[in-house]
Design a protein around this motif. Structure first.
Motif, mmCIF file in Angstrom:
data_model
loop_
_atom_site.group_PDB
_atom_site.id
_atom_site.type_symbol
_atom_site.label_atom_id
_atom_site.label_comp_id
_atom_site.label_asym_id
_atom_site.label_seq_id
_atom_site.Cartn_x
_atom_site.Cartn_y
_atom_site.Cartn_z
ATOM 1 N N SER A 189 0.836 -1.179 0.000
ATOM 2 C CA SER A 189 0.000 0.000 0.000
ATOM 3 C C SER A 189 0.878 1.238 0.000
ATOM 4 C CB SER A 189 -0.950 0.026 1.205
ATOM 5 O OG SER A 189 -0.231 0.118 2.419
ATOM 6 N N MET B 16 -0.889 7.091 -10.433
ATOM 7 C CA MET B 16 -0.253 6.311 -9.379
ATOM 8 C C MET B 16 0.417 5.105 -10.017
ATOM 9 S SD MET B 16 -3.386 6.070 -6.639
ATOM 10 C CE MET B 16 -4.370 7.490 -6.171
ATOM 11 N N VAL C 102 -2.858 3.876 -3.220
ATOM 12 C CA VAL C 102 -2.729 2.878 -4.263
ATOM 13 C C VAL C 102 -2.247 1.580 -3.628
ATOM 14 C CG1 VAL C 102 -0.369 3.577 -4.860
ATOM 15 C CG2 VAL C 102 -1.786 2.374 -6.549
ATOM 16 N N CYS D 244 6.527 3.179 -4.826
ATOM 17 C CA CYS D 244 5.339 3.772 -5.407
ATOM 18 C C CYS D 244 5.673 5.168 -5.923
ATOM 19 C CB CYS D 244 4.179 3.827 -4.408
ATOM 20 S SG CYS D 244 4.467 4.839 -2.938
ATOM 21 N N ILE E 181 -3.198 -3.925 -9.535
ATOM 22 C CA ILE E 181 -3.131 -2.597 -8.953
ATOM 23 C C ILE E 181 -4.550 -2.091 -8.728
ATOM 24 C CG2 ILE E 181 -3.010 -1.402 -11.181
ATOM 25 C CD1 ILE E 181 -1.091 0.613 -9.851
ATOM 26 N N SER E 182 -4.747 -1.408 -7.630
ATOM 27 C CA SER E 182 -6.042 -0.816 -7.329
ATOM 28 C C SER E 182 -5.819 0.490 -6.587
ATOM 29 C CB SER E 182 -6.927 -1.766 -6.521
ATOM 30 O OG SER E 182 -6.323 -2.095 -5.284
ATOM 31 N N ARG E 183 -6.868 1.258 -6.465
ATOM 32 C CA ARG E 183 -6.738 2.580 -5.869
ATOM 33 C C ARG E 183 -7.950 2.914 -5.027
ATOM 34 N NH1 ARG E 183 -8.482 6.693 -10.766
ATOM 35 N NH2 ARG E 183 -10.224 5.380 -11.519
ATOM 36 N N ASN F 1 -9.337 6.504 -4.401
ATOM 37 C CA ASN F 1 -9.134 7.916 -4.699
ATOM 38 C C ASN F 1 -9.460 8.818 -3.511
ATOM 39 O OD1 ASN F 1 -8.280 7.427 -7.330
ATOM 40 N ND2 ASN F 1 -10.334 7.656 -8.197
ATOM 41 N N SER G 155 0.662 0.693 -13.206
ATOM 42 C CA SER G 155 0.250 2.074 -13.004
ATOM 43 C C SER G 155 -1.235 2.210 -13.274
ATOM 44 C CB SER G 155 1.041 3.034 -13.894
ATOM 45 O OG SER G 155 0.744 2.836 -15.259
#
Length: 123
Positions: free
Chosen positions: A21, A34, A78, A95, A69-71, A73, A50
């Motif tokens: 993370s 990100m 990220v 990161c 990958i995930s985010r 917001n 990314s």
């Protein structure tokens, strides 16, 4: 004015999983992009994954099908879910955030990097 902190590295056996993370904090900024990069000893830093502010995702060829990958917001965070880890995944993972600083005069883009977290995969 932007601080980036990453966490989640460690030692894992081949075939195992880790979740990294990375969170950006501060004020008066928004995130454009990100990403995760890694650098093995004696090697060049390479893109892992990314994601853009619009949701466009890219993966390095060596991790496709294994990493996700995930985010979040709302939290400027990220994540990198790493499954089916291999010894060749051993590296320091960094990161990267590309942010827009909301200055009173003109918005401007800046690049920020996390401090790096070691991922070691044993055979």
């Amino acid at each position: 004015q932007v601080q980036v902190v990453e966490d989640g590295g460690g030692l894992v056996q081949a075939g195992g999983s880790l979740r990294l993370s990375c969170a950006a904090s501060g004020s008066s900024f928004s995130i454009d992009n990100m990403g995760w990069y890694r650098q093995a000893q004696g090697k060049q830093r390479e893109l892992v994954a990314s994601v853009s502010s619009g949701g466009s995702i890219n993966y390095g060829d060596s991790v496709k099908g294994r990493f996700t990958i995930s985010r979040d917001n709302a939290k400027n965070t990220v994540f990198l879910q790493m499954n089916a880890l291999r010894p060749e995944d051993t590296a320091v993972y960094y990161c990267r955030f590309v942010v827009v600083l909301l200055t009173p005069i003109l918005p401007r883009s800046s690049e920020y990097w996390g401090q790096g977290t070691q991922v070691t995969v044993s055979s």
